[in-house]
Scaffold this active site. Structure first.
Site, PDB file in Angstrom:
ATOM      1  N   ARG A 119       0.746  -1.214   0.020  1.00  0.00           N
ATOM      2  CA  ARG A 119       0.112  -0.088   0.028  1.00  0.00           C
ATOM      3  C   ARG A 119       0.798   1.186  -0.043  1.00  0.00           C
ATOM      4  O   ARG A 119       0.463   2.285  -0.473  1.00  0.00           O
ATOM      5  CB  ARG A 119      -0.904  -0.065   1.114  1.00  0.00           C
ATOM      6  CG  ARG A 119      -0.185   0.132   2.510  1.00  0.00           C
ATOM      7  CD  ARG A 119      -1.171  -0.024   3.765  1.00  0.00           C
ATOM      8  NE  ARG A 119      -1.755  -1.471   3.842  1.00  0.00           N
ATOM      9  CZ  ARG A 119      -2.124  -2.052   4.619  1.00  0.00           C
ATOM     10  NH1 ARG A 119      -2.545  -1.718   5.641  1.00  0.00           N
ATOM     11  NH2 ARG A 119      -2.563  -3.367   4.452  1.00  0.00           N
ATOM     12  N   GLY A 150     -10.698  -5.819   3.920  1.00  0.00           N
ATOM     13  CA  GLY A 150      -9.493  -5.180   3.328  1.00  0.00           C
ATOM     14  C   GLY A 150      -8.481  -4.465   4.501  1.00  0.00           C
ATOM     15  O   GLY A 150      -8.544  -5.182   5.558  1.00  0.00           O
ATOM     16  N   CYS A 151      -7.919  -3.502   4.103  1.00  0.00           N
ATOM     17  CA  CYS A 151      -6.987  -2.982   5.136  1.00  0.00           C
ATOM     18  C   CYS A 151      -7.612  -2.556   6.389  1.00  0.00           C
ATOM     19  O   CYS A 151      -8.471  -1.928   6.250  1.00  0.00           O
ATOM     20  CB  CYS A 151      -6.316  -1.627   4.583  1.00  0.00           C
ATOM     21  SG  CYS A 151      -5.394  -0.737   5.706  1.00  0.00           S
ATOM     22  N   PHE A 152      -6.967  -3.074   7.426  1.00  0.00           N
ATOM     23  CA  PHE A 152      -7.623  -2.875   8.681  1.00  0.00           C
ATOM     24  C   PHE A 152      -7.609  -1.512   9.063  1.00  0.00           C
ATOM     25  O   PHE A 152      -8.545  -0.869   9.767  1.00  0.00           O
ATOM     26  CB  PHE A 152      -7.303  -3.821   9.902  1.00  0.00           C
ATOM     27  CG  PHE A 152      -5.668  -3.918  10.007  1.00  0.00           C
ATOM     28  CD1 PHE A 152      -4.757  -3.014   9.516  1.00  0.00           C
ATOM     29  CD2 PHE A 152      -5.250  -5.143  10.290  1.00  0.00           C
ATOM     30  CE1 PHE A 152      -3.432  -3.240   9.708  1.00  0.00           C
ATOM     31  CE2 PHE A 152      -4.075  -5.422  10.834  1.00  0.00           C
ATOM     32  CZ  PHE A 152      -3.052  -4.503  10.377  1.00  0.00           C
TER      33      PHE A 152
END
Length: 217
Positions: free
Chosen positions: A3, A44-46
């Site tokens: 990311r 998805g991304c926490f």
């Protein structure tokens, strides 16, 4: 995909066109911390979902971590390789008298795209899969019903790929991941992806009366 290497992300932000607003406000009664239940969700991304769930009435805590894999005590770097089997998750402690499990799932569907397999935007890999780790047979049934309802309403275009599987173990992520957005709002990924998603969330659920007053605006 890492990311941190993403440069142009805005066009991959969550698109909630077609979502129907729920009209039931949450109760204002005081939370009972002696009778909390747990929800473990992967969307998805926490970083993206942790901050939002923190804002809901009836939520006592939200911890970012890892579930669903075979590696004990995984590190973030190991999970990012996609070889541990773990997904990035949040574990939510909530008072079911204030907010129900199915209401948490309404937020879950809003916050991520459940039609993309092992992917959320430019975050690609099994660690970013859409998953519900149920803690009881009641949660399993409610999760299956909620998925069918959201899919039938076409809140997202396409067939949902969310897995509904039994909860086994939860491993808390490293301390620097907890409350990551609040501590790093200007970090490139946070400003491009997390921040706009939080604003959409606050607008939608603030209008429904689901947020704590201090974050409703």
């Amino acid at each position: 995909m890492n990311r941190y290497l993403l440069l142009i992300l805005s066009f991959f932000l969550i698109n909630c066109n077609g979502q129907e607003k729920k009209t039931k406000p949450l109760t204002n009664q005081k939370m009972d911390k002696n009778n909390l239940e747990y929800a473990t969700l992967a969307g998805g991304c926490f970083w993206c979902v942790e901050s939002c769930f923190h804002m809901l009435k009836g939520v006592d805590s939200v911890i970012s971590g890892y579930s669903g894999g075979h590696k004990d005590n995984p590190t973030y770097e190991e999970v990012c390789t996609g070889t541990t089997g773990h997904a990035e998750v949040v574990q939510i402690a909530f008072d079911p008298k204030v907010i129900s499990y199915k209401q948490l799932l309404e937020v879950f569907w809003f916050l991520h795209n459940p039609t993309t397999l092992n992917r959320q935007g430019n975050d690609i890999g099994t660690q970013y899969r859409s998953s519900i780790f149920y803690h009881s047979e009641k949660q399993k049934q409610e999760a299956e019903e909620s998925l069918k309802e959201s899919e039938a309403k076409q809140e997202w275009n396409g067939k949902y790929v969310t897995e509904i599987v039994p909860f086994e173990k939860f491993w808390s992520a490293e301390a620097y991941h907890q409350g990551y957005y609040n501590d790093n709002p200007t970090q490139p990924y946070c400003s491009a992806v997390v921040g706009p998603k939080i604003q959409k969330f606050k607008k939608h659920f603030g209008e429904l009366g689901w947020l704590n007053e201090k974050v409703a605006n």
